[in-house]
Design a protein around this motif. Structure first.
Motif, PDB file in Angstrom:
ATOM      1  N   GLU B  55       0.838  -1.213   0.000  1.00  0.00           N
ATOM      2  CA  GLU B  55       0.000   0.000   0.000  1.00  0.00           C
ATOM      3  C   GLU B  55       0.870   1.260   0.000  1.00  0.00           C
ATOM      4  N   ARG B  56       2.008   1.182   0.678  1.00  0.00           N
ATOM      5  CA  ARG B  56       2.873   2.357   0.752  1.00  0.00           C
ATOM      6  C   ARG B  56       3.465   2.659  -0.633  1.00  0.00           C
ATOM      7  N   GLY B  60       2.645   5.899  -2.848  1.00  0.00           N
ATOM      8  CA  GLY B  60       3.730   6.716  -3.398  1.00  0.00           C
ATOM      9  C   GLY B  60       3.545   6.940  -4.891  1.00  0.00           C
ATOM     10  N   ALA B  61       3.175   5.872  -5.594  1.00  0.00           N
ATOM     11  CA  ALA B  61       2.969   5.995  -7.044  1.00  0.00           C
ATOM     12  C   ALA B  61       1.816   6.949  -7.337  1.00  0.00           C
ATOM     13  N   MET B  62       0.759   6.849  -6.547  1.00  0.00           N
ATOM     14  CA  MET B  62      -0.396   7.724  -6.747  1.00  0.00           C
ATOM     15  C   MET B  62      -0.027   9.177  -6.449  1.00  0.00           C
ATOM     16  N   ARG B  63       0.791   9.367  -5.432  1.00  0.00           N
ATOM     17  CA  ARG B  63       1.216  10.743  -5.111  1.00  0.00           C
ATOM     18  C   ARG B  63       2.079  11.319  -6.233  1.00  0.00           C
ATOM     19  N   ARG B  96      -1.168  15.552 -14.665  1.00  0.00           N
ATOM     20  CA  ARG B  96      -1.381  15.050 -13.297  1.00  0.00           C
ATOM     21  C   ARG B  96      -2.693  14.283 -13.288  1.00  0.00           C
ATOM     22  N   LEU B  97      -2.664  13.110 -12.650  1.00  0.00           N
ATOM     23  CA  LEU B  97      -3.835  12.229 -12.660  1.00  0.00           C
ATOM     24  C   LEU B  97      -4.215  11.903 -11.231  1.00  0.00           C
ATOM     25  N   GLN B 290       8.394   4.579  -8.526  1.00  0.00           N
ATOM     26  CA  GLN B 290       8.458   5.393  -9.750  1.00  0.00           C
ATOM     27  C   GLN B 290       8.061   4.567 -10.979  1.00  0.00           C
ATOM     28  N   GLN B 291       8.565   3.336 -11.037  1.00  0.00           N
ATOM     29  CA  GLN B 291       8.203   2.429 -12.131  1.00  0.00           C
ATOM     30  C   GLN B 291       6.678   2.280 -12.221  1.00  0.00           C
ATOM     31  N   THR B 292       6.055   2.133 -11.065  1.00  0.00           N
ATOM     32  CA  THR B 292       4.609   1.928 -11.020  1.00  0.00           C
ATOM     33  C   THR B 292       3.881   3.157 -11.549  1.00  0.00           C
ATOM     34  N   ALA B 293       4.325   4.335 -11.110  1.00  0.00           N
ATOM     35  CA  ALA B 293       3.685   5.569 -11.589  1.00  0.00           C
ATOM     36  C   ALA B 293       3.849   5.697 -13.105  1.00  0.00           C
ATOM     37  N   GLU B 294       5.062   5.446 -13.590  1.00  0.00           N
ATOM     38  CA  GLU B 294       5.338   5.622 -15.020  1.00  0.00           C
ATOM     39  C   GLU B 294       4.575   4.605 -15.877  1.00  0.00           C
ATOM     40  N   ALA B 295       4.391   3.404 -15.345  1.00  0.00           N
ATOM     41  CA  ALA B 295       3.652   2.384 -16.103  1.00  0.00           C
ATOM     42  C   ALA B 295       2.154   2.661 -16.076  1.00  0.00           C
ATOM     43  N   LEU B 296       1.636   2.962 -14.889  1.00  0.00           N
ATOM     44  CA  LEU B 296       0.175   3.076 -14.763  1.00  0.00           C
ATOM     45  C   LEU B 296      -0.397   4.245 -15.555  1.00  0.00           C
TER      46      LEU B 296
END
Lengths: 523, 523
Positions: B55-56, B60-63, B96-97, B290-296
């Motif tokens: 969840e953390r 972080g990815a969502m932020r 920004r999403l 960061q990977q998660t944010a960039e992929a999603l």
């Protein structure tokens, strides 16, 4: 894949000078080592079998013990079973044990125990999440790139003992890392154990090869520890490993040694030699079933003799090449057999021993994939003691200097791997990502600067320089790099401190026992 | 260890003649291969993080997506986000999403999907327990023991495509296995994809490097499959893989290609290029965040455009050597990053892509331990698509012929490993053990005879002969054995059948597009 736009050459292109060399010096040592630490393997094990299948193997093992029986070629062991009311045929030396009896005995074994060597800082815990690595043990040959393959001798024996002491990733000085055949068999154990006790301060082992060898080993460990007999017996100080003579047979000297150690509270690893398709069924399930029966009957004997004797369930089940009969290691079958053995060990509440084994004849690609597959098996099975963790080649016929160093590189990586991954808010690093932004680079970020020195595992044997630099420097491949490493380690080796009075007592004991003729050699 | 009494030499001593050779012939092929099969990885994954830590990372990815934003260097993508009401700065190209929007889009992606190439028998399932292996993709150089390292050309390109087709353990013909730089960049994609569609019948891929290349690739796949446009779009027939330009940036051509494929229902793997310590935080947790944010954010874009677009969450997070900036692979950090990526992929209900990567410069021990550690990571993470599964060296700068063959040996072992272990009463083998008894041997047992031919995995590249025979036969090490194997495979290669009318149409398309000038080369 990486598109040409982000070809991985770009970060390499930024390097300013590469690494000074592979032998990183720190404090004068051949390599920079992380301190001695015992890894805790906290990951969930891989469990190929469901509960029902585990019960089926357990039931098969119990049926072997109840219906078929095991040969115990040792009258003392037979007598102990008979005295306990078991079904013993003294003539055929066959013992049949019913499952209630076996399970009652096995339950007495501790789930975990410690072993304290002459240097208490090297105390190890066997069982639970703890994972211990043992040097290669018992090959008749030694090999290195300069001298090739040759019968083991005292010099190579001592070299491997020094490597065992040097590497912090090796926790136990197990069996002879190579057989020193230039020492007469009657006194070999005296010189060999003396060398081990002087050149290392890690836990040592005694071969169960006759009364004299076992008793001498225990006495020498006692002397080296500066212990009274009572202190020696108060807690584990050393151990032995015995193998069955599969199928379904335990030989005299192995049982004799196991019982001698058990009587004095010292641990016994029981490792059936169940190669699937040769000394055990061609099915992995069958081989592990037989392994379980062969291990549990000795564990029951030792618990019957002395409840609470520290014991380890040993797995050596692998397959043979059905075309030649040659044993194979690091195979898919070895991996699954080891994982299933882990399930059985947990079923009985016993620590597990497995091995880092391979069949390759040289420290090449095959040797490494077989070894890393073996280590994968050990980690995913939650093995507590990993025999032959460094140096084994050729199905155990050769101890390789270069392979020893290569294995230590992979062991160190696994020790690092077993450390927890920190995931605090600081680690998740949203603020660092904000600071660097979409046009920056993390090399210079404060978040990086505060952590970069210890952030990543740093290998001593990998060459991560780019191809051009690596080529200009001779295109040196892994075994040749390992060759340089062991030479430097041996050149710089210093034995661990030993009280001169103890050293003298140890030497005097060896001298006396040699005068007395050592051990008989007609085994 | 094994005591001298059961030294492992004994079963070797029984061999009657060893193996005829390493190249086992069967039906005229270079090696005996198990049939094409897609392994099902049914083991529980290794999960380094607890739920709270997952969840953390998610938070972080969502932020990152909500507060920091991602650069989309593509006006069409920006317009799509803007039209959906997202916070888009057209000048800085920053998007920004908010998390509700992202999660709503991501939920539309299928958990599993198939890809059907021109030969429907080679259809693959992406997601679930299925594990697919892709050839090495995109190195600029080719290497073999005879000719050394050299820039890739069409000949080496075709060689690797043939190896990709030959080995049943390779499921997808991914990116160019080596860049054929002797073909002009404007028409390279035409010849390269033509070669792939003719020399293989497995799923192929298109690089997202500009409109013409992507559209040509889709058209050629449609022609090769004998499909109408409607049939092409009805189900996945090919795929692309795009990389972010980390940190926090997606480039024009990658987004353009991804959107072109998505519009026609073709799958997109989104693989951020988040090397920890360089383009991403020095912490593994931060790099995966960061990977998660960039992929999603790209996955959200594609789902917004066309709900249900098949997508894959790609993980390429590894660390760099902090001394040189060189990327490292198969490290403990790579293993943990991949496993954590698996946890994130499952959290979002997306298939996972990872890689069999290494940094070594030669197909030596280091190459193998880095590769097997990478494969260990892929299996324990439950990766669905394993890029660079065979042939990658030098951090992706070189495709090695010998490494390709060596990797296929390890892949085949893993495919065998993933088969369930049978544990019926017959497998537990109590009756066989009874029959053999304590003085027998299992070689001749009926239980063994009924099973020995298929009981164990049979390697094609391992040399299990004893040291003496191996030495007498030249002491040939692994890469030299692999060298013989690929030569024989290429000498005997026969392309898969292709309807002559389709072959003609494909050739005509290539000719026409070449006449038209192919693709612009000013990217």
């Amino acid at each position: 894949m990486l598109g040409p736009a982000e070809a991985p050459s770009s970060p390499r292109g930024k390097r300013s000078g590469g690494r000074a060399g592979n032998l990183r010096r720190s404090g004068g040592g051949a390599i920079h080592q992380a301190p001695w630490t015992i890894p805790e393997n906290r990951d969930r094990p891989v469990e190929p079998l469901d509960e029902e299948a585990v019960e089926r193997i357990h039931n098969g093992a119990m049926r072997i013990l109840e219906e078929i029986g095991i040969l115990f070629l040792n009258d003392e062991a037979l007598g102990i079973f008979k005295h306990a009311g078991c079904d013993v045929d003294m003539e055929t030396q066959r013992v049949r044990l019913d499952r209630a009896f076996v399970m009652e005995q096995v339950k007495k074994a501790p789930k975990t125990f410690t072993i304290t060597p002459r240097n208490p800082a090297r105390t190890v815990t066997v069982g639970g999440d703890s994972m211990l690595f043992v040097n290669v043990s018992s090959p008749p040959n030694a090999m290195d790139l300069d001298r090739g393959r040759r019968p083991g001798d005292r010099e190579s024996f001592r070299d491997f003992v020094k490597l065992t002491q040097y590497f912090n990733c090796i926790h136990l000085a197990g069996g002879y890392p190579v057989e020193p055949i230039d020492i007469h068999a009657s006194v070999r154990h005296l010189d060999a154990i003396h060398d081990k006790l002087v050149l290392t301060d890690k836990v040592v082992h005694a071969y169960s090869l006759g009364k004299e060898r076992v008793e001498d080993a225990m006495e020498m460990v006692r002397i080296a520890g500066g212990l009274t007999h009572e202190e020696f017996e108060a807690t584990p100080r050393m151990y032995t490993n015995i193998n069955s003579s599969s199928p379904l047979k335990h030989d005299f000297p192995m049982l004799d040694g196991a019982m001698r150690l058990a009587r004095r509270g010292q641990p016994v690893i029981v490792t059936p030699f169940t190669l699937s398709g040769a000394m055990a069924p061609v099915t992995i399930a069958g081989a592990v079933t037989q392994q379980t029966a062969e291990a549990l009957c000795v564990i029951a004997l030792l618990q019957l003799m002395r409840p609470g004797t520290p014991v380890v369930y040993g797995s050596f089940t692998s397959n043979v090449d059905m075309k030649s009969g040659a044993p194979a290691f690091g195979t898919p079958e070895y991996m699954r057999a080891t994982q299933i053995s882990g399930q059985m060990a947990r079923y009985y509440g016993l620590p597990l021993r497995a091995s880092n084994a391979c069949a390759a004849n040289a420290p090449d690609g095959q040797a490494v994939w077989e070894s890393v597959f073996s280590l994968w098996a050990c980690v995913s099975a939650k093995a507590n003691v990993v025999y032959h963790a460094a140096g084994w080649l050729e199905g155990g016929l050769t101890a390789s200097y270069e392979k020893f160093v290569m294995d230590c590189e992979t062991l160190r990586q696994l020790i690092h791997y077993m450390q927890p991954v920190p995931v605090t808010e600081e680690d998740v690093a949203v603020e660092a990502i904000r600071e660097v932004g979409p046009r920056g680079h993390f090399f210079g970020a404060a978040h990086t600067q505060a952590r970069y020195e210890t952030a990543f595992y740093s290998p001593f044997l990998s060459d991560w320089r780019n191809y051009e630099r690596w080529s200009l420097d001779g295109a040196v491949e892994t075994p040749q790099r390992a060759n340089k490493v062991w030479k430097q380690i041996l050149a710089e080796f210093e034995p661990p401190p030993l009280d001169p009075a103890i050293a003298e007592e140890l030497a005097a004991f060896v001298e006396r026992r040699k005068r007395e003729g050592g051990a008989p050699t007609d085994f």
